[in-house]
Write an enzyme that holds these catalytic residues in place. Structure first.
Site, PDB file in Angstrom:
ATOM      1  CB  SER A   1       0.844  -1.029   6.175  1.00 23.53           C
ATOM      2  OG  SER A   1      -0.098  -0.543   5.239  1.00 23.53           O
ATOM      3  CG  HIS A   2       1.260   2.467   2.758  1.00 27.63           C
ATOM      4  ND1 HIS A   2       0.332   1.469   2.959  1.00 27.63           N
ATOM      5  CD2 HIS A   2       1.901   2.163   1.600  1.00 27.63           C
ATOM      6  CE1 HIS A   2       0.396   0.607   1.943  1.00 27.63           C
ATOM      7  NE2 HIS A   2       1.334   1.006   1.122  1.00 27.63           N
TER       8      HIS A   2
ATOM      9  CD  GLU B   1      -2.391  -3.337   6.997  1.00 28.16           C
ATOM     10  OE1 GLU B   1      -2.477  -3.939   8.094  1.00 28.16           O
ATOM     11  OE2 GLU B   1      -2.501  -2.105   6.884  1.00 28.16           O
TER      12      GLU B   1
END
Length: 350
Positions: free
Chosen positions: A47-48, A188
């Protein structure tokens, strides 16, 4: 066509840099942003990782981020360094000011590093893990947009408001944790929406204030804090320390400033840096050994230290590269002005 695409870390970096430069971001700022995104993907923080390029490209397209930002480092007080990010990305401002902040920590034992007027899109661990590798302990806080309801409430008020901490270890990776005070990261939920999957119960409410496992409804409604009232109180603390204390926006103000553009949050960040050698003097070795006794006791119960999965993922990525879904890879290529000939020549486009 294969369901996934594997890239070397150099290829992932080149992809990031190409997208950012094609969207007009200045060279030094683009390098700073690319480094953080690749670090996230390398450690399988999906997610990053490369997914974040989509948000970065969007905010660059809105014109809100200053593509030619010139961060201004301010020697504010004996133990305080401030960087005015000039409405650029936080990672660039961090790079410009962290050296002076570390000098102050070495002198005073404790330094506060403040970044103002920045667009922050990344996890916090890439900022504090390198400090622990140099022997410092560090604590980082930042708000975001008002996406999270307070305990007992149903409407967005807080940001995801992450807290990160790092502790140095001589013969191991640093002890690092980094988590949102929301029950999960917003990224997420977005990844679940993109994959057509439901989210776990207890993470979010829909726009009517009802519990939901539909990620699209969660994104339209409100996320929840972790641990009920405890997470809500910690989220409030983050708002105060990384908002009013440093003369920057709280999450409500950041969301209002966005004015419906859907850009990444604009606000401030606070990093507290501790030098154990100044705190402890001749007692440094004894107390670092005491910390190792604590870590050993945790592991001795077959418990896992935070970030261990990240470190394991890092080893895999250094050996074998990073793997992302093919649709994401194609979406990232489409963000370029023209997909690179190298990507086509490699056969990754099918």
């Amino acid at each position: 066509m294969a369901e996934t695409v594997t890239l070397t870390l150099d290829e992932a970096h080149d992809l990031c840099l190409r997208v950012l430069l094609d969207h007009g971001l200045g060279g030094k700022q683009a390098e700073a942003v690319a480094a953080v995104i690749v670090a996230g993907q390398r450690d399988e923080c999906h997610s990053h990782g490369l997914y974040r390029l989509i948000g970065c490209a969007h905010v660059l397209g809105t014109g809100r981020v200053n593509k030619d930002a010139k961060p201004r480092v301010i020697d504010w007080a004996p133990s305080i360094v401030k960087v005015d990010a000039d409405f650029g990305f936080s990672s660039y401002a961090y790079n410009e000011g962290i050296g002076l902040a570390l000098e102050k920590a070495r002198c005073q034992g404790l330094a506060a590093f403040v970044i103002n007027r920045c667009y922050h899109f990344s996890a916090l661990w890439p900022e504090i893990e390198p400090l622990a590798e140099q022997g410092f302990a560090a604590l980082a806080l930042t708000p975001s947009h008002s996406w999270v309801a307070p305990a007992g409430g149903t409407r967005p008020l807080f940001g995801t408001n992450p807290i990160a901490f790092a502790w140095p270890r001589a013969d191991h990776h640093p002890f690092v944790f980094d988590f949102a005070t929301s029950a999960t990261a917003r990224g997420e939920i977005e990844l679940h929406r993109r994959a057509g999957k439901t989210i776990a119960p207890g993470l979010a409410l829909d726009a009517a204030g009802r519990p939901t496992v539909d990620p699209a409804e969660a994104l339209r409604g409100a996320m929840l804090t972790f641990g009920g009232h405890k997470g809500s109180a910690m989220s409030t603390m983050v708002e105060l320390l990384a908002g009013p204390l440093i003369n920057d926006m709280i999450s409500m103000e950041s969301k209002a400033f966005d004015d419906g553009l859907g850009a990444i949050p604009c606000h401030g960040e606070l990093i507290l840096i501790f030098d154990p050698s100044v705190f402890l003097g001749d007692a440094l070795g004894k107390n670092l050994a005491c910390a190792e006794t604590l870590f050993d006791a945790i592991i001795g119960q077959d418990a896992r230290l935070p970030s261990q999965r990240r470190y394991d993922a890092r080893l895999r990525s250094l050996r074998a590269g990073v793997t992302i879904p093919t649709p994401l890879y194609e979406e990232l290529l489409a963000l370029m002005k023209a997909p690179s000939e190298n990507a086509r020549a490699s056969g990754r486009l099918g």
